[in-house]
Design a protein around this motif. Structure first.
Motif, PDB file in Angstrom:
ATOM      1  N   GLN A 162      17.452 -13.087  43.661  1.00 57.79           N
ATOM      2  CA  GLN A 162      16.701 -14.107  42.936  1.00 57.79           C
ATOM      3  C   GLN A 162      15.214 -13.769  42.902  1.00 57.79           C
ATOM      4  O   GLN A 162      14.552 -13.926  41.867  1.00 57.79           O
ATOM      5  N   ALA A 163      14.710 -13.280  44.016  1.00 53.38           N
ATOM      6  CA  ALA A 163      13.284 -12.931  44.077  1.00 53.38           C
ATOM      7  C   ALA A 163      12.946 -11.780  43.138  1.00 53.38           C
ATOM      8  O   ALA A 163      11.848 -11.726  42.571  1.00 53.38           O
ATOM      9  N   SER A 164      13.887 -10.862  42.932  1.00 54.34           N
ATOM     10  CA  SER A 164      13.638  -9.707  42.061  1.00 54.34           C
ATOM     11  C   SER A 164      13.969  -9.994  40.604  1.00 54.34           C
ATOM     12  O   SER A 164      13.722  -9.147  39.735  1.00 54.34           O
ATOM     13  N   GLY A 165      14.539 -11.180  40.330  1.00 51.08           N
ATOM     14  CA  GLY A 165      14.905 -11.523  38.961  1.00 51.08           C
ATOM     15  C   GLY A 165      16.281 -11.031  38.553  1.00 51.08           C
ATOM     16  O   GLY A 165      16.686 -11.203  37.401  1.00 51.08           O
ATOM     17  N   GLU A 166      17.035 -10.441  39.487  1.00 54.07           N
ATOM     18  CA  GLU A 166      18.364  -9.923  39.170  1.00 54.07           C
ATOM     19  C   GLU A 166      19.416 -11.027  39.157  1.00 54.07           C
ATOM     20  O   GLU A 166      20.423 -10.929  38.450  1.00 54.07           O
ATOM     21  N   ILE A 167      19.190 -12.086  39.944  1.00 52.68           N
ATOM     22  CA  ILE A 167      20.121 -13.205  40.064  1.00 52.68           C
ATOM     23  C   ILE A 167      19.433 -14.473  39.572  1.00 52.68           C
ATOM     24  O   ILE A 167      18.252 -14.697  39.867  1.00 52.68           O
ATOM     25  N   ARG A 168      20.167 -15.291  38.832  1.00 47.32           N
ATOM     26  CA  ARG A 168      19.595 -16.526  38.298  1.00 47.32           C
ATOM     27  C   ARG A 168      19.030 -17.383  39.423  1.00 47.32           C
ATOM     28  O   ARG A 168      19.624 -17.500  40.494  1.00 47.32           O
ATOM     29  N   ALA A 169      17.883 -18.007  39.157  1.00 47.02           N
ATOM     30  CA  ALA A 169      17.188 -18.768  40.181  1.00 47.02           C
ATOM     31  C   ALA A 169      17.257 -20.271  39.955  1.00 47.02           C
ATOM     32  O   ALA A 169      16.630 -21.031  40.705  1.00 47.02           O
ATOM     33  N   ASP A 170      18.030 -20.706  38.955  1.00 42.98           N
ATOM     34  CA  ASP A 170      18.109 -22.146  38.682  1.00 42.98           C
ATOM     35  C   ASP A 170      19.144 -22.849  39.535  1.00 42.98           C
ATOM     36  O   ASP A 170      19.287 -24.073  39.456  1.00 42.98           O
ATOM     37  N   LEU A 171      19.883 -22.117  40.352  1.00 41.64           N
ATOM     38  CA  LEU A 171      20.835 -22.697  41.297  1.00 41.64           C
ATOM     39  C   LEU A 171      20.393 -22.363  42.717  1.00 41.64           C
ATOM     40  O   LEU A 171      19.860 -21.278  42.967  1.00 41.64           O
ATOM     41  N   PRO A 172      20.630 -23.285  43.663  1.00 39.48           N
ATOM     42  CA  PRO A 172      20.244 -23.003  45.049  1.00 39.48           C
ATOM     43  C   PRO A 172      20.967 -21.766  45.585  1.00 39.48           C
ATOM     44  O   PRO A 172      22.143 -21.539  45.289  1.00 39.48           O
ATOM     45  N   THR A 173      20.250 -21.008  46.380  1.00 33.09           N
ATOM     46  CA  THR A 173      20.825 -19.788  46.943  1.00 33.09           C
ATOM     47  C   THR A 173      22.103 -20.080  47.718  1.00 33.09           C
ATOM     48  O   THR A 173      23.103 -19.360  47.581  1.00 33.09           O
ATOM     49  N   GLN A 174      22.078 -21.130  48.531  1.00 36.43           N
ATOM     50  CA  GLN A 174      23.252 -21.414  49.351  1.00 36.43           C
ATOM     51  C   GLN A 174      24.449 -21.809  48.507  1.00 36.43           C
ATOM     52  O   GLN A 174      25.602 -21.505  48.858  1.00 36.43           O
ATOM     53  N   GLN A 175      24.220 -22.470  47.384  1.00 31.02           N
ATOM     54  CA  GLN A 175      25.334 -22.802  46.488  1.00 31.02           C
ATOM     55  C   GLN A 175      25.978 -21.533  45.944  1.00 31.02           C
ATOM     56  O   GLN A 175      27.208 -21.408  45.884  1.00 31.02           O
ATOM     57  N   LEU A 176      25.154 -20.590  45.548  1.00 29.41           N
ATOM     58  CA  LEU A 176      25.679 -19.314  45.073  1.00 29.41           C
ATOM     59  C   LEU A 176      26.429 -18.587  46.190  1.00 29.41           C
ATOM     60  O   LEU A 176      27.506 -18.020  45.965  1.00 29.41           O
ATOM     61  N   ALA A 177      25.861 -18.613  47.394  1.00 25.88           N
ATOM     62  CA  ALA A 177      26.488 -17.932  48.522  1.00 25.88           C
ATOM     63  C   ALA A 177      27.825 -18.569  48.870  1.00 25.88           C
ATOM     64  O   ALA A 177      28.812 -17.869  49.144  1.00 25.88           O
ATOM     65  N   ASP A 178      27.888 -19.892  48.864  1.00 27.61           N
ATOM     66  CA  ASP A 178      29.146 -20.566  49.170  1.00 27.61           C
ATOM     67  C   ASP A 178      30.197 -20.257  48.105  1.00 27.61           C
ATOM     68  O   ASP A 178      31.378 -20.054  48.417  1.00 27.61           O
ATOM     69  N   THR A 179      29.778 -20.218  46.847  1.00 23.21           N
ATOM     70  CA  THR A 179      30.708 -19.879  45.767  1.00 23.21           C
ATOM     71  C   THR A 179      31.267 -18.474  45.957  1.00 23.21           C
ATOM     72  O   THR A 179      32.482 -18.243  45.827  1.00 23.21           O
TER      73      THR A 179
END
Length: 205
Positions: A147-164
């Protein structure tokens, strides 16, 4: 002269040492006789402890797998992150980590089904962060970097993405266990492509 450790600290270390000893005795038996054939009573005898001591630490046989796998993951994490940091970008790091996870699961295939059954059978309120395997935090760290590098969308919480991603991981492992001859590394590659790219067909709105 050093200050003596607090009694609680000594008790915690002693409990950890006993747990590690019990797990080592169990895995020695698993390797010799097979997981399914080893009983808790045999583990207690091999570890030279009372059955009550074993059950006090591990109420069921699957809990021994839980302890071993989580300890191994925690021990491997510093070197793992150092290795992943040399790779260019989030996708490459996630893929490399999943390939390491596939290697681990292949080596311990006979234990994966009972381990997952135990994990998924635990009440939700017992699966706080301290009782998880740590996979979600590995995913969270790698995805946060993405997310910090712009490779992963940043409009969702990191932990939500990680849990998914972790739930996709669990589903992939369970499917692999039911599919003789399947390659878990290849299944993880397909899973990661789905996670990163989504299921929408090209060109559709």
């Amino acid at each position: 002269m050093s200050i003596p450790a607090a009694p609680d600290g000594r008790r915690a270390r002693k409990r950890q040492q006993t747990a590690d000893h019990l797990v080592q005795a169990a895995f020695d038996l698993f390797a010799e006789f097979g997981y399914d054939k080893v009983t808790m009573e045999q583990i207690a005898v091999a570890a030279d402890v009372a059955k009550g001591t074993l059950y006090n630490h591990f109420p069921v046989k699957e809990a021994l797998l839980h302890h071993r796998f989580h300890v191994d993951l925690a021990a491997a994490m510093p070197a793992l992150f150092a290795e992943l940091a040399t790779l260019p970008g989030c996708a490459a790091r996630l893929r490399a980590f999943l390939h390491r996870a596939a290697d681990f699961a292949e080596r311990f295939r006979d234990y994966m089904a009972p381990y997952l059954h135990y994990r998924l059978s635990q009440p939700v309120d017992t699966l706080g962060r301290d009782n998880r395997s740590g996979l979600d935090q590995i995913y969270a760290r790698l995805l946060a970097e993405g997310q910090a590098s712009g490779e992963i969308r940043a409009d969702l919480p990191t932990q939500q993405l990680a849990d998914t991603l972790q739930f996709m991981y669990l589903c992939t492992v369970m499917r692999w266990l039911r599919t003789p001859g399947a390659s878990l590394a290849a299944d993880f590659d397909a899973m990661l492509d789905l996670f990163l790219g989504g299921a929408r067909a090209g060109g559709q709105a």
